[in-house]
Design a protein around this motif. Structure first.
Motif, PDB file in Angstrom:
ATOM      1  N   GLY A  13       0.534  -1.270   0.077  1.00 39.96           N
ATOM      2  CA  GLY A  13      -0.038   0.077  -0.155  1.00 39.96           C
ATOM      3  C   GLY A  13       0.977   1.340  -0.230  1.00 39.96           C
ATOM      4  O   GLY A  13       2.154   1.091  -0.044  1.00 39.96           O
ATOM      5  N   ASP A  14       0.744   1.908  -0.132  1.00 43.72           N
ATOM      6  CA  ASP A  14       0.827   3.614   0.125  1.00 43.72           C
ATOM      7  C   ASP A  14       1.677   3.726   1.496  1.00 43.72           C
ATOM      8  O   ASP A  14       1.001   4.920   2.234  1.00 43.72           O
ATOM      9  CB  ASP A  14       0.143   4.834  -0.297  1.00 43.72           C
ATOM     10  CG  ASP A  14       0.707   6.121  -0.416  1.00 43.72           C
ATOM     11  OD1 ASP A  14       1.587   6.423  -0.344  1.00 43.72           O
ATOM     12  OD2 ASP A  14       0.264   7.357  -0.891  1.00 43.72           O
ATOM     13  N   VAL A  15       2.442   3.515   2.251  1.00 41.96           N
ATOM     14  CA  VAL A  15       3.407   3.654   2.952  1.00 41.96           C
ATOM     15  C   VAL A  15       3.187   4.973   3.692  1.00 41.96           C
ATOM     16  O   VAL A  15       3.336   5.173   4.997  1.00 41.96           O
ATOM     17  CB  VAL A  15       4.568   2.167   3.610  1.00 41.96           C
ATOM     18  CG1 VAL A  15       4.925   2.589   4.393  1.00 41.96           C
ATOM     19  CG2 VAL A  15       3.554   0.890   3.588  1.00 41.96           C
ATOM     20  N   GLY A  16       3.489   5.911   2.913  1.00 39.38           N
ATOM     21  CA  GLY A  16       4.400   7.241   3.126  1.00 39.38           C
ATOM     22  C   GLY A  16       3.553   7.797   3.626  1.00 39.38           C
ATOM     23  O   GLY A  16       3.482   8.995   4.381  1.00 39.38           O
ATOM     24  N   LEU A 150      -0.001   2.403  18.304  1.00 41.59           N
ATOM     25  CA  LEU A 150       1.199   1.366  17.929  1.00 41.59           C
ATOM     26  C   LEU A 150       2.843   2.358  18.406  1.00 41.59           C
ATOM     27  O   LEU A 150       3.572   2.563  19.234  1.00 41.59           O
ATOM     28  CB  LEU A 150       0.927   0.853  17.510  1.00 41.59           C
ATOM     29  CG  LEU A 150      -0.214  -0.477  17.570  1.00 41.59           C
ATOM     30  CD1 LEU A 150       0.152  -1.294  16.798  1.00 41.59           C
ATOM     31  CD2 LEU A 150       0.133  -1.963  18.488  1.00 41.59           C
ATOM     32  N   ALA A 151       2.174   3.546  17.458  1.00 41.46           N
ATOM     33  CA  ALA A 151       3.559   3.978  17.603  1.00 41.46           C
ATOM     34  C   ALA A 151       3.563   4.873  18.830  1.00 41.46           C
ATOM     35  O   ALA A 151       4.775   5.185  19.286  1.00 41.46           O
ATOM     36  CB  ALA A 151       3.646   5.307  16.487  1.00 41.46           C
ATOM     37  N   ASP A 152       2.718   5.725  18.833  1.00 43.59           N
ATOM     38  CA  ASP A 152       2.847   5.733  20.735  1.00 43.59           C
ATOM     39  C   ASP A 152       3.659   5.293  22.053  1.00 43.59           C
ATOM     40  O   ASP A 152       4.650   4.967  22.019  1.00 43.59           O
ATOM     41  CB  ASP A 152       1.674   6.199  20.645  1.00 43.59           C
ATOM     42  CG  ASP A 152       1.866   7.462  21.806  1.00 43.59           C
ATOM     43  OD1 ASP A 152       2.210   8.395  21.838  1.00 43.59           O
ATOM     44  OD2 ASP A 152       0.997   7.458  23.058  1.00 43.59           O
ATOM     45  N   HIS A 153       3.278   3.966  21.155  1.00 43.45           N
ATOM     46  CA  HIS A 153       3.698   3.123  22.433  1.00 43.45           C
ATOM     47  C   HIS A 153       4.937   2.976  22.326  1.00 43.45           C
ATOM     48  O   HIS A 153       6.190   2.690  23.472  1.00 43.45           O
ATOM     49  CB  HIS A 153       2.396   1.926  22.406  1.00 43.45           C
ATOM     50  CG  HIS A 153       2.979   0.278  23.445  1.00 43.45           C
ATOM     51  ND1 HIS A 153       2.713   0.487  25.061  1.00 43.45           N
ATOM     52  CD2 HIS A 153       3.591  -0.807  23.253  1.00 43.45           C
ATOM     53  CE1 HIS A 153       3.530  -0.593  25.243  1.00 43.45           C
ATOM     54  NE2 HIS A 153       4.115  -0.829  24.133  1.00 43.45           N
ATOM     55  N   ILE A 154       5.311   2.409  20.925  1.00 43.50           N
ATOM     56  CA  ILE A 154       7.155   3.027  20.415  1.00 43.50           C
ATOM     57  C   ILE A 154       7.460   3.805  21.218  1.00 43.50           C
ATOM     58  O   ILE A 154       8.687   3.252  21.993  1.00 43.50           O
ATOM     59  CB  ILE A 154       7.102   2.095  19.636  1.00 43.50           C
ATOM     60  CG1 ILE A 154       6.359   0.630  18.580  1.00 43.50           C
ATOM     61  CG2 ILE A 154       8.584   2.307  18.480  1.00 43.50           C
ATOM     62  CD1 ILE A 154       6.524   0.814  17.165  1.00 43.50           C
ATOM     63  N   LEU A 167      12.184   4.673  12.424  1.00 46.93           N
ATOM     64  CA  LEU A 167      11.871   3.415  12.093  1.00 46.93           C
ATOM     65  C   LEU A 167      11.247   2.951  10.912  1.00 46.93           C
ATOM     66  O   LEU A 167      11.785   2.659  10.204  1.00 46.93           O
ATOM     67  CB  LEU A 167      10.569   2.731  13.042  1.00 46.93           C
ATOM     68  CG  LEU A 167      10.798   1.135  13.001  1.00 46.93           C
ATOM     69  CD1 LEU A 167      11.927   0.604  13.562  1.00 46.93           C
ATOM     70  CD2 LEU A 167       9.485   0.710  14.269  1.00 46.93           C
ATOM     71  N   ILE A 168       9.937   3.671  10.931  1.00 48.67           N
ATOM     72  CA  ILE A 168       9.562   3.463   9.159  1.00 48.67           C
ATOM     73  C   ILE A 168       9.922   3.806   7.900  1.00 48.67           C
ATOM     74  O   ILE A 168      10.834   3.632   7.087  1.00 48.67           O
ATOM     75  CB  ILE A 168       7.838   3.260   9.514  1.00 48.67           C
ATOM     76  CG1 ILE A 168       7.126   2.804  10.219  1.00 48.67           C
ATOM     77  CG2 ILE A 168       7.388   3.250   7.660  1.00 48.67           C
ATOM     78  CD1 ILE A 168       6.865   1.257  10.374  1.00 48.67           C
ATOM     79  N   THR A 169      10.740   5.006   8.238  1.00 52.67           N
ATOM     80  CA  THR A 169      11.382   5.580   7.167  1.00 52.67           C
ATOM     81  C   THR A 169      12.569   5.457   6.774  1.00 52.67           C
ATOM     82  O   THR A 169      12.820   5.035   5.668  1.00 52.67           O
ATOM     83  CB  THR A 169      11.162   7.458   7.936  1.00 52.67           C
ATOM     84  OG1 THR A 169      12.111   7.902   9.108  1.00 52.67           O
ATOM     85  CG2 THR A 169      10.104   8.117   7.186  1.00 52.67           C
ATOM     86  N   LEU A 172      11.333   2.129   4.904  1.00 52.94           N
ATOM     87  CA  LEU A 172      11.191   2.564   3.186  1.00 52.94           C
ATOM     88  C   LEU A 172      12.394   3.304   3.054  1.00 52.94           C
ATOM     89  O   LEU A 172      12.824   2.583   1.673  1.00 52.94           O
ATOM     90  CB  LEU A 172      10.083   3.374   3.176  1.00 52.94           C
ATOM     91  CG  LEU A 172       8.779   3.374   3.898  1.00 52.94           C
ATOM     92  CD1 LEU A 172       8.186   5.125   4.086  1.00 52.94           C
ATOM     93  CD2 LEU A 172       8.059   3.038   3.121  1.00 52.94           C
ATOM     94  N   SER A 173      13.627   3.603   2.850  1.00 55.10           N
ATOM     95  CA  SER A 173      15.080   4.080   2.501  1.00 55.10           C
ATOM     96  C   SER A 173      14.992   3.098   2.257  1.00 55.10           C
ATOM     97  O   SER A 173      16.263   2.861   0.666  1.00 55.10           O
ATOM     98  CB  SER A 173      15.802   4.760   3.410  1.00 55.10           C
ATOM     99  OG  SER A 173      15.065   5.794   3.541  1.00 55.10           O
ATOM    100  N   ARG A 174      15.968   1.905   3.332  1.00 51.77           N
ATOM    101  CA  ARG A 174      16.666   0.878   2.623  1.00 51.77           C
ATOM    102  C   ARG A 174      16.099  -0.247   1.693  1.00 51.77           C
ATOM    103  O   ARG A 174      16.518  -0.534   0.686  1.00 51.77           O
ATOM    104  CB  ARG A 174      16.673   0.107   3.793  1.00 51.77           C
ATOM    105  CG  ARG A 174      17.618   0.357   4.914  1.00 51.77           C
ATOM    106  CD  ARG A 174      17.928  -0.263   6.390  1.00 51.77           C
ATOM    107  NE  ARG A 174      17.219  -1.277   7.082  1.00 51.77           N
ATOM    108  CZ  ARG A 174      15.942  -0.713   7.679  1.00 51.77           C
ATOM    109  NH1 ARG A 174      16.631   0.058   8.381  1.00 51.77           N
ATOM    110  NH2 ARG A 174      14.484  -1.179   8.545  1.00 51.77           N
ATOM    111  N   ALA A 175      14.147  -0.157   1.359  1.00 56.25           N
ATOM    112  CA  ALA A 175      13.556  -0.777   0.632  1.00 56.25           C
ATOM    113  C   ALA A 175      14.180   0.292  -0.882  1.00 56.25           C
ATOM    114  O   ALA A 175      14.699  -0.945  -2.084  1.00 56.25           O
ATOM    115  CB  ALA A 175      12.404  -1.133   1.166  1.00 56.25           C
TER     116      ALA A 175
END
Length: 178
Positions: A13-16, A150-154, A167-169, A172-175
């Motif tokens: 999907g559109d993760v960004g 979940l993001a707030d918990h992390i 974590l996500i960005t 995405l950069s590695r991908a």
């Protein structure tokens, strides 16, 4: 044994765009009292309103991918401590959603709890949910709230208000590089 609901079979999907929506909510809460910046909220609402059916589906898949990635990180972090992520994260998540009746309708909570458990066990949240038919209106907002919580918990357990977004960005950069 591989499952038909494994993440390798799911659209990312559109993760960004999904991250933009979740990060916007995180920042509004960090500013205090959960009062959103009117300009930022208007931009997010215009963005969401501009989505066509295909883009909206991509956004839903993107949020599901965020849930999967957050739960994967949480599972690994809990396993390092000898704890079960389902035991420690899901009850807190369900309790938080239960305290948000204006944002999360009660009938959506069991489905989203199941979706998070699916992600915690290595299944694709979007494929797991797909087996039950179309998304309901009640589940749409609850899915966004789930990713936010979940993001707030992390962020809270890492004591870093930007950890989940980073974590996500970084993923995405590695991908994109690979």
């Amino acid at each position: 044994m591989s499952s038909h609901y494994g993440p390798q079979y799911a659209p990312a999907g559109d993760v960004g765009a999904a991250l933009m929506v979740v990060d916007s909510r995180l920042r509004s809460v960090q500013r205090g009292a959960g009062v959103p910046d009117p300009e930022e909220q208007a931009l997010a609402e215009r963005f969401i309103d501009s989505l066509g059916p295909e883009s909206a589906g991509d956004l839903l898949d993107g949020v599901c991918t965020l849930v999967y990635m957050f739960m994967t990180w949480l599972r690994k972090a809990h396993e390092d401590e000898g704890k079960d992520v389902i035991e420690y994260v899901v009850p807190r998540l369900v309790a938080s959603m239960g305290r948000m009746p204006r944002s999360v309708r009660p009938e959506a909570i069991p489905t989203l709890a199941g979706l998070v458990i699916a992600a915690a066990t290595g299944l694709s949240p979007s494929l797991w949910r797909e087996q039950y038919g179309e998304w309901t209106d009640a589940e749409m907002n609850a899915l966004e709230v789930t990713a936010f919580l979940l993001a707030d918990h992390i962020n809270r357990i890492t004591e870093d208000p930007d950890f989940a977004t980073r974590l996500i960005t970084e993923a995405l950069s590695r991908a994109e590089e690979g």
